[in-house]
Design an enzyme around this catalytic site. Structure first.
Site, PDB file in Angstrom:
ATOM      1  N   GLY A 214      22.679  33.914 -16.260  1.00  0.00           N
ATOM      2  CA  GLY A 214      21.786  35.059 -16.098  1.00  0.00           C
ATOM      3  C   GLY A 214      20.302  34.763 -16.148  1.00  0.00           C
ATOM      4  O   GLY A 214      19.490  35.637 -15.870  1.00  0.00           O
ATOM      5  N   ASP A 215      19.926  33.523 -16.502  1.00  0.00           N
ATOM      6  CA  ASP A 215      18.487  33.242 -16.617  1.00  0.00           C
ATOM      7  C   ASP A 215      18.214  31.740 -16.423  1.00  0.00           C
ATOM      8  O   ASP A 215      17.506  31.125 -17.197  1.00  0.00           O
ATOM      9  CB  ASP A 215      17.990  33.696 -18.003  1.00  0.00           C
ATOM     10  CG  ASP A 215      16.467  33.878 -18.035  1.00  0.00           C
ATOM     11  OD1 ASP A 215      15.847  33.904 -16.957  1.00  0.00           O
ATOM     12  OD2 ASP A 215      15.909  33.998 -19.142  1.00  0.00           O
ATOM     13  N   PHE A 216      18.798  31.187 -15.352  1.00  0.00           N
ATOM     14  CA  PHE A 216      18.672  29.744 -15.101  1.00  0.00           C
ATOM     15  C   PHE A 216      17.294  29.504 -14.489  1.00  0.00           C
ATOM     16  O   PHE A 216      17.146  29.332 -13.284  1.00  0.00           O
ATOM     17  CB  PHE A 216      19.798  29.306 -14.158  1.00  0.00           C
ATOM     18  CG  PHE A 216      20.142  27.834 -14.258  1.00  0.00           C
ATOM     19  CD1 PHE A 216      20.762  27.317 -15.381  1.00  0.00           C
ATOM     20  CD2 PHE A 216      19.851  26.966 -13.207  1.00  0.00           C
ATOM     21  CE1 PHE A 216      21.091  25.961 -15.470  1.00  0.00           C
ATOM     22  CE2 PHE A 216      20.184  25.621 -13.282  1.00  0.00           C
ATOM     23  CZ  PHE A 216      20.796  25.115 -14.419  1.00  0.00           C
ATOM     24  N   ASN A 217      16.270  29.506 -15.341  1.00  0.00           N
ATOM     25  CA  ASN A 217      14.902  29.442 -14.817  1.00  0.00           C
ATOM     26  C   ASN A 217      14.195  28.138 -15.189  1.00  0.00           C
ATOM     27  O   ASN A 217      14.746  27.284 -15.877  1.00  0.00           O
ATOM     28  CB  ASN A 217      14.099  30.676 -15.262  1.00  0.00           C
ATOM     29  CG  ASN A 217      13.784  30.680 -16.742  1.00  0.00           C
ATOM     30  OD1 ASN A 217      13.480  29.653 -17.358  1.00  0.00           O
ATOM     31  ND2 ASN A 217      13.846  31.852 -17.352  1.00  0.00           N
ATOM     32  N   ASN A 220      14.089  27.231 -18.815  1.00  0.00           N
ATOM     33  CA  ASN A 220      15.381  27.100 -19.515  1.00  0.00           C
ATOM     34  C   ASN A 220      16.187  25.877 -19.083  1.00  0.00           C
ATOM     35  O   ASN A 220      17.343  25.723 -19.473  1.00  0.00           O
ATOM     36  CB  ASN A 220      16.233  28.360 -19.293  1.00  0.00           C
ATOM     37  CG  ASN A 220      15.700  29.535 -20.111  1.00  0.00           C
ATOM     38  OD1 ASN A 220      14.985  29.332 -21.084  1.00  0.00           O
ATOM     39  ND2 ASN A 220      16.042  30.739 -19.712  1.00  0.00           N
TER      40      ASN A 220
END
Length: 358
Positions: A214-217, A220
């Site tokens: 949900g937040d593979f940025n 991260n």
């Protein structure tokens, strides 16, 4: 509870006391790390080792089953060969502790975990070569296929109905779009939401379900230098946005955030897509939805950052990290139009897929 008082605000001496009491470790160095709505501290104890103390915000701390699920997912990935943090047990053998403490807003409850420290630098600080983008796409797909094999009694907590950051719930932005009043960006966001309604929602039954990170940025994912003067992925962080979604959601999220860090954003999609498809080839419906889902993530990021600044003006610099480039890139890919962007992404992915598979 006021939304302003959800984020914890502990000082270093409170952190040192917590680490000593819960883990019998004496901190020789404590340093606060930037964060969105939790509080993270780097901790180096005199007993040796390096750790991250994560103090969840008061709202998420109300759902210990969800946090337990996220903690389990991290250890599951680690056991299956992907570099994720694992939680260190407290002196009583628990992987997290619910602490009732006052950090300036009166006594509230916060879930506390001590996580292993992963070496490396965030991807936002290194040049995004084609090879690295390919590896990022491949790792994201690998992660989703591993998470899909997970079994846990609290798996249902990941359903997260009305979770504002899920790409399943883009239309919830309608309640927040007022923060763009007077900004020409508002028209683009409204148009993207209309597109989402007409071209993603009807295809949902054809998209393959999975559990999303949900937040593979870019903040991260950690990397370290490899032997070929490039970089390899050394860590995947922050499972706080995990939710039940669809494979193509994590692909769209990955493309969107990597575009933020690249001098030529449009060139990012191809190598990530090639890496992703080396593990998980897309079906036709997923291909059709990708462009709109990438735009939708831009809209979520920009609208919710603007909204968060109204709640936490003191954290504006961190909250607006994505907005600096985000507005420009969203405009750019919107103006290029779907046909052009898809052509660039899919042609480049096909060429790179052949190159890296040889």
């Amino acid at each position: 509870m006021s939304a302003k008082h959800v984020k914890p605000n502990f000082n270093q001496s409170q952190v040192a006391e917590m680490v000593k009491r819960l883990f019998r470790l004496t901190a020789s160095e404590i340093r606060q790390l930037p964060s969105y709505d939790d509080q993270n501290f780097y901790v180096a104890p005199i007993e040796g080792g390096e750790y991250i103390l994560k103090i969840m915000n008061a709202k998420d701390s109300e759902n210990p089953n969800l946090v337990e699920m996220q903690t389990y997912a991290m250890s599951f990935l680690q056991k299956n060969g992907l570099p994720a943090q694992i939680a260190v047990p407290t002196t009583s053998g628990q992987l997290m502790s619910l602490e009732e403490l006052d950090c300036g807003y009166g006594c509230q409850k916060y879930l506390v975990r001590l996580l292993t420290y992963l070496p490396g630098t965030t991807i936002s600080k290194v040049p995004l070569s084609q090879q690295l983008l390919y590896e990022i796409g491949k790792t994201a797909a690998k992660m989703d296929t591993i998470l899909q094999k997970m079994e846990h009694p609290h798996l249902s907590t990941l359903e997260r109905d009305k979770f504002i950051w899920s790409l399943s719930h883009v239309l919830l932005l309608e309640s927040y779009i007022y923060v763009l009043d007077g900004d020409p960006l508002q028209e683009i966001v409204k148009s993207v939401m209309r597109l989402y309604k007409t071209s993603v929602v009807p295809k949902r039954s054809e998209l393959r379900k999975c559990i999303n990170h949900g937040d593979f940025n870019d903040l991260n994912v950690l990397v370290q230098p490899d032997e070929t003067d490039g970089h390899r992925i050394s860590g995947i962080l922050d499972f706080g946005d995990m939710n039940s979604g669809y494979y193509v959601h994590d692909l769209a999220i990955t493309i969107m955030y990597m575009m933020m860090e690249h001098p030529k954003p449009l060139e990012v999609g191809g190598p990530i897509l090639a890496g992703w498809e080396s593990i998980l080839p897309l079906n036709e419906a997923e291909k059709d939805c990708l462009y709109v889902l990438v735009l939708s993530r831009f809209c979520q990021s920009l609208v919710l950052a603007r909204y968060s600044v109204t709640l936490h003006p003191e954290n504006a610099e961190y909250l607006m990290i994505s907005s600096k480039n985000g507005v420009r890139i969203l405009r750019e890919i919107w103006e290029h139009g779907r046909e052009h962007v898809e052509k660039v992404w899919f042609q480049s992915a096909a060429q790179l897929g052949e190159k890296y598979c040889m």
